[in-house]
Design an enzyme around this catalytic site. Structure first.
Site, PDB file in Angstrom:
ATOM      1  N   SER A   1      47.896   4.362  -7.642  1.00 11.02           N
ATOM      2  CA  SER A   1      47.384   4.693  -9.078  1.00 11.02           C
ATOM      3  C   SER A   1      48.216   3.752  -9.481  1.00 11.02           C
ATOM      4  O   SER A   1      48.698   3.527  -9.561  1.00 11.02           O
ATOM      5  CB  SER A   1      47.243   6.123  -8.605  1.00 11.02           C
ATOM      6  OG  SER A   1      47.459   6.456 -10.385  1.00 11.02           O
TER       7      SER A   1
ATOM      8  N   TYR B   1      43.854   1.186 -15.325  1.00 12.54           N
ATOM      9  CA  TYR B   1      43.042   2.008 -16.686  1.00 12.54           C
ATOM     10  C   TYR B   1      43.297   1.235 -17.631  1.00 12.54           C
ATOM     11  O   TYR B   1      44.534   1.005 -17.314  1.00 12.54           O
ATOM     12  CB  TYR B   1      43.629   3.061 -16.773  1.00 12.54           C
ATOM     13  CG  TYR B   1      43.733   4.907 -15.932  1.00 12.54           C
ATOM     14  CD1 TYR B   1      42.635   4.849 -15.705  1.00 12.54           C
ATOM     15  CD2 TYR B   1      44.172   5.039 -15.111  1.00 12.54           C
ATOM     16  CE1 TYR B   1      41.661   5.686 -15.555  1.00 12.54           C
ATOM     17  CE2 TYR B   1      44.306   6.192 -14.750  1.00 12.54           C
ATOM     18  CZ  TYR B   1      42.801   6.718 -14.550  1.00 12.54           C
ATOM     19  OH  TYR B   1      42.190   7.524 -14.299  1.00 12.54           O
TER      20      TYR B   1
ATOM     21  N   THR C   1      39.009   2.209 -13.266  1.00 16.61           N
ATOM     22  CA  THR C   1      38.055   3.541 -13.340  1.00 16.61           C
ATOM     23  C   THR C   1      37.139   3.360 -14.817  1.00 16.61           C
ATOM     24  O   THR C   1      38.122   3.129 -15.926  1.00 16.61           O
ATOM     25  CB  THR C   1      38.941   4.728 -13.619  1.00 16.61           C
ATOM     26  OG1 THR C   1      40.054   4.136 -11.967  1.00 16.61           O
ATOM     27  CG2 THR C   1      38.750   5.810 -13.209  1.00 16.61           C
TER      28      THR C   1
ATOM     29  N   LYS D   1      34.881   2.044 -10.457  1.00  7.66           N
ATOM     30  CA  LYS D   1      34.778   3.255  -9.797  1.00  7.66           C
ATOM     31  C   LYS D   1      34.349   4.399 -10.838  1.00  7.66           C
ATOM     32  O   LYS D   1      35.605   4.825 -12.037  1.00  7.66           O
ATOM     33  CB  LYS D   1      36.256   3.476  -9.364  1.00  7.66           C
ATOM     34  CG  LYS D   1      36.919   5.119  -9.094  1.00  7.66           C
ATOM     35  CD  LYS D   1      38.253   5.086  -8.486  1.00  7.66           C
ATOM     36  CE  LYS D   1      38.705   6.649  -8.640  1.00  7.66           C
ATOM     37  NZ  LYS D   1      38.998   7.590  -9.329  1.00  7.66           N
TER      38      LYS D   1
ATOM     39  N   HIS E   1      35.495  11.454 -10.497  1.00  4.30           N
ATOM     40  CA  HIS E   1      36.973  11.218 -10.664  1.00  4.30           C
ATOM     41  C   HIS E   1      37.445  12.850  -9.685  1.00  4.30           C
ATOM     42  O   HIS E   1      38.606  13.544 -10.456  1.00  4.30           O
ATOM     43  CB  HIS E   1      37.197  11.344 -12.213  1.00  4.30           C
ATOM     44  CG  HIS E   1      38.523  10.942 -12.484  1.00  4.30           C
ATOM     45  ND1 HIS E   1      39.005   9.593 -13.349  1.00  4.30           N
ATOM     46  CD2 HIS E   1      40.060  11.674 -12.460  1.00  4.30           C
ATOM     47  CE1 HIS E   1      39.953   9.392 -12.909  1.00  4.30           C
ATOM     48  NE2 HIS E   1      40.495  10.719 -12.462  1.00  4.30           N
TER      49      HIS E   1
HETATM   50  C1  LIG Z   1      45.702  14.522  -8.896  1.00  7.15           C
HETATM   51  C2  LIG Z   1      44.524  13.612  -9.088  1.00  7.15           C
HETATM   52  C3  LIG Z   1      45.452  12.419  -9.503  1.00  7.15           C
HETATM   53  C4  LIG Z   1      44.380  11.599  -8.905  1.00  7.15           C
HETATM   54  N1  LIG Z   1      44.865   9.864 -10.333  1.00  7.15           N
HETATM   55  C5  LIG Z   1      44.240   9.326 -10.160  1.00  7.15           C
HETATM   56  C6  LIG Z   1      44.105   7.889 -11.150  1.00  7.15           C
HETATM   57  O1  LIG Z   1      44.724   7.891 -11.358  1.00  7.15           O
HETATM   58  N2  LIG Z   1      43.227   6.570 -11.623  1.00  7.15           N
HETATM   59  C7  LIG Z   1      41.680   7.224 -10.841  1.00  7.15           C
HETATM   60  O2  LIG Z   1      41.148   6.738 -10.864  1.00  7.15           O
HETATM   61  N3  LIG Z   1      41.496   8.423 -10.137  1.00  7.15           N
HETATM   62  C8  LIG Z   1      42.911   9.300  -9.943  1.00  7.15           C
HETATM   63  N4  LIG Z   1      41.874  10.478  -9.036  1.00  7.15           N
HETATM   64  C9  LIG Z   1      40.795  10.336  -9.007  1.00  7.15           C
HETATM   65  C10 LIG Z   1      40.471  10.314  -7.612  1.00  7.15           C
HETATM   66  O3  LIG Z   1      40.401   9.086  -6.982  1.00  7.15           O
HETATM   67  C11 LIG Z   1      39.329  10.274  -6.504  1.00  7.15           C
HETATM   68  O4  LIG Z   1      37.956   9.661  -7.649  1.00  7.15           O
HETATM   69  C12 LIG Z   1      38.837  11.956  -6.530  1.00  7.15           C
HETATM   70  O5  LIG Z   1      40.691  12.795  -5.908  1.00  7.15           O
HETATM   71  C13 LIG Z   1      38.149  11.679  -5.079  1.00  7.15           C
HETATM   72  O6  LIG Z   1      37.944  13.345  -4.898  1.00  7.15           O
HETATM   73  P1  LIG Z   1      38.531  13.964  -3.906  1.00  7.15           P
HETATM   74  O7  LIG Z   1      40.357  14.797  -4.226  1.00  7.15           O
HETATM   75  O8  LIG Z   1      37.476  14.776  -3.356  1.00  7.15           O
HETATM   76  O9  LIG Z   1      38.713  13.252  -2.435  1.00  7.15           O
HETATM   77  C14 LIG Z   1      43.303  11.760  -8.781  1.00  7.15           C
HETATM   78  C15 LIG Z   1      42.510  12.558  -8.287  1.00  7.15           C
HETATM   79  C16 LIG Z   1      43.504  14.300  -8.556  1.00  7.15           C
HETATM   80  C17 LIG Z   1      42.862  14.630  -7.402  1.00  7.15           C
HETATM   81  C1  LIG Z   2      47.482  10.009 -15.748  1.00 12.31           C
HETATM   82  C2  LIG Z   2      45.814  10.819 -15.231  1.00 12.31           C
HETATM   83  C3  LIG Z   2      45.105   9.558 -16.204  1.00 12.31           C
HETATM   84  C4  LIG Z   2      45.700  10.888 -14.241  1.00 12.31           C
HETATM   85  C5  LIG Z   2      44.799  10.749 -13.735  1.00 12.31           C
HETATM   86  O1  LIG Z   2      43.587  10.141 -13.215  1.00 12.31           O
HETATM   87  C6  LIG Z   2      44.712  12.437 -12.964  1.00 12.31           C
HETATM   88  O2  LIG Z   2      44.781  12.983 -12.452  1.00 12.31           O
HETATM   89  O3  LIG Z   2      43.331  12.581 -12.536  1.00 12.31           O
END
Ligand SMILES: Cc1cc2nc3c(=O)[nH]c(=O)nc-3n(C[C@H](O)[C@H](O)[C@H](O)COP(=O)(O)O)c2cc1C
Ligand SMILES: CC(C)CC(=O)C(=O)O
Length: 389
Positions: free
Chosen positions: A108, A131, A182, A254, A278
């Site tokens: 990430s 990002y 993303t 994504k 997301h």
């Molecule tokens: C705690 C958390 C942080 C995330 N941070 C990012 C991130 O920094 N960048 C991003 O593209 N997606 C982020 N996502 C989305 C994940 O990449 C992903 O799309 C999503 O968690 C998939 O669903 P799932 O948690 O049900 O497997 C985040 C998701 C969670 C739960």
């Molecule tokens: C810093 C945030 C934008 C990280 C993220 O993508 C999330 O928490 O879902």
């Protein structure tokens, strides 16, 4: 009897017990009513399997490739920010676990450990999630855009070039094999638990020296303050062209959940698409990802690989996504829960558990290889079941 959790849901329960409420809420939560959060998981439960019998399944081969890189199974680690909140080793532990399982980790943009530290902790194939950010910290001059754009456009493009370009170069130098941009986060979704908890924004090593973010210490969620200073709401298709022009790495997008955008992405020359909402953390009441996979796959018509994430919690879920045309899936929260329960070992267990479940599903469904999994192996009823009352 097996020790410890026997499925991904039990990992979540243990993680909830291990973590401070603020962190657990951040990891587990979704946007607003969390309708899509529930649906991402439940929509898988409305797809039934059509197993074929009397097929020789004495050997099951789950191996596959993505963008030319070998993987032991079609299960990747999704990018999730701030993993040190789950475990002191954070992204380092996750990267090592992904390497041990011979899968790909997408690091990430919001990681706590720097992309250099993660690269030096293991030799596995890694992708970097970007990002595209805004802000006027430092300008880099681009003559081409100066002569082809209006002054306003010029400033728009200018303001987000330096940091993104620097991050791309660092990703290239450190052996990341692809960039995952993303595209569903022009602004941060409204995560009410984080607002109530006044969620902290932990250190982001990648941005040190590049951006100084003024996170309002008296506001609600600090994450929201971070995001509003860091994310660029003016990001558009022409920026994908620009990103392509400054890196040789393949670019995946994504956050696509419509056929229209999938076609645009292919026209923009991306190397892959991740069907994602997301993890239901951005726009609530978007459809569960598994329900739109089919339309995206049809629109893309084999031009580039299509991945899916959101709600994948069982080997049968992976199987269903593959049957509907996904090349692979990514898992987000389960990895973080594994990390919170037992660090690197926990993440390994989560990935292995899902791989083992997929292997068993393939055997019981009469599919010795991934190529044998077809649309005919699933029966879909996306309608939400009516309440019996
Ligand atoms: C705690 C958390 C942080 C995330 N941070 C990012 C991130 O920094 N960048 C991003 O593209 N997606 C982020 N996502 C989305 C994940 O990449 C992903 O799309 C999503 O968690 C998939 O669903 P799932 O948690 O049900 O497997 C985040 C998701 C969670 C739960
Ligand atoms: C810093 C945030 C934008 C990280 C993220 O993508 C999330 O928490 O879902």
């Amino acid at each position: 009897m097996e020790d410890g959790p026997v499925n991904l849901r039990e990992f979540q329960e243990l993680a909830k017990r291990n973590l401070p409420k603020m962190y657990y809420d951040y990891f587990s939560g979704g946007a607003e009513d969390q309708f899509t959060l529930r649906e991402n998981v439940e929509a898988f439960q409305r797809i039934m399997l059509r197993p074929r019998i009397l097929v020789d399944v004495s050997k099951i081969d789950m191996s596959t490739t993505l963008l030319g890189y070998n993987m032991s199974s079609p299960i990747l680690v999704a990018p999730t920010g701030s993993q040190q909140l789950a475990h002191p080793q954070g992204e380092l532990a996750t990267a090592r676990a992904a390497a041990a399982c011979n899968t790909i980790m997408v690091l990430s943009f919001a990681s706590n450990y720097s992309l250099e530290d993660v690269a030096s902790t293991c030799s596995a194939v890694r992708f970097y999630q970007l990002y595209v950010r805004s802000g006027f910290d430092a300008f880099c001059l681009c003559f081409h855009c100066f002569i082809t754009c209006s002054f306003e456009q010029f400033l728009q493009v200018f303001k987000r070039r330096d940091v993104s370009a620097a991050l791309l170069q660092r990703a290239e130098r450190n052996g990341y094999k692809a960039i995952v941009v993303t595209v569903d986060t022009p602004r941060l979704g409204r995560r009410e638990a984080d607002i109530k908890n006044k969620m902290i924004m932990p250190r982001n090593s990648n941005l040190e020296g590049l951006i100084s973010v003024d996170v309002n210490p008296t506001g609600g969620s600090k994450l929201e303050a971070f995001a509003s200073e860091t994310l660029d709401p003016s990001l558009s298709w022409k920026d994908i062209e620009w990103l392509k022009s400054i890196t040789k790495l393949p670019i995946m997008v994504k956050g696509i959940i419509t056929a229209e955008d999938a076609r645009k992405a292919v026209d923009a020359g991306v190397s892959g698409i991740v069907v994602s909402n997301h993890g239901a953390r951005q726009l609530d009441y978007t459809p569960p990802t598994i329900s739109v996979l089919d339309e995206v796959v049809k629109a893309v018509s084999g031009a580039v690989p299509v991945l899916l994430d959101g709600g994948v919690r069982r080997g049968t879920d992976v199987f269903k996504a593959l049957a509907l045309g996904a090349k692979a899936v990514m898992i987000g929260r389960p990895v973080v829960y594994g990390l919170a329960v037992k660090g690197e070992h926990g993440v390994r267990s989560v990935i292995k558990m899902l791989q083992n479940e997929l292997e068993l599903t393939m055997a019981l469904a009469g599919c010795p290889t991934l190529r044998d999994i077809t649309r005919n192996h699933v029966m879909i009823n996306y309608e939400r079941p009516r309440s019996p009352l």
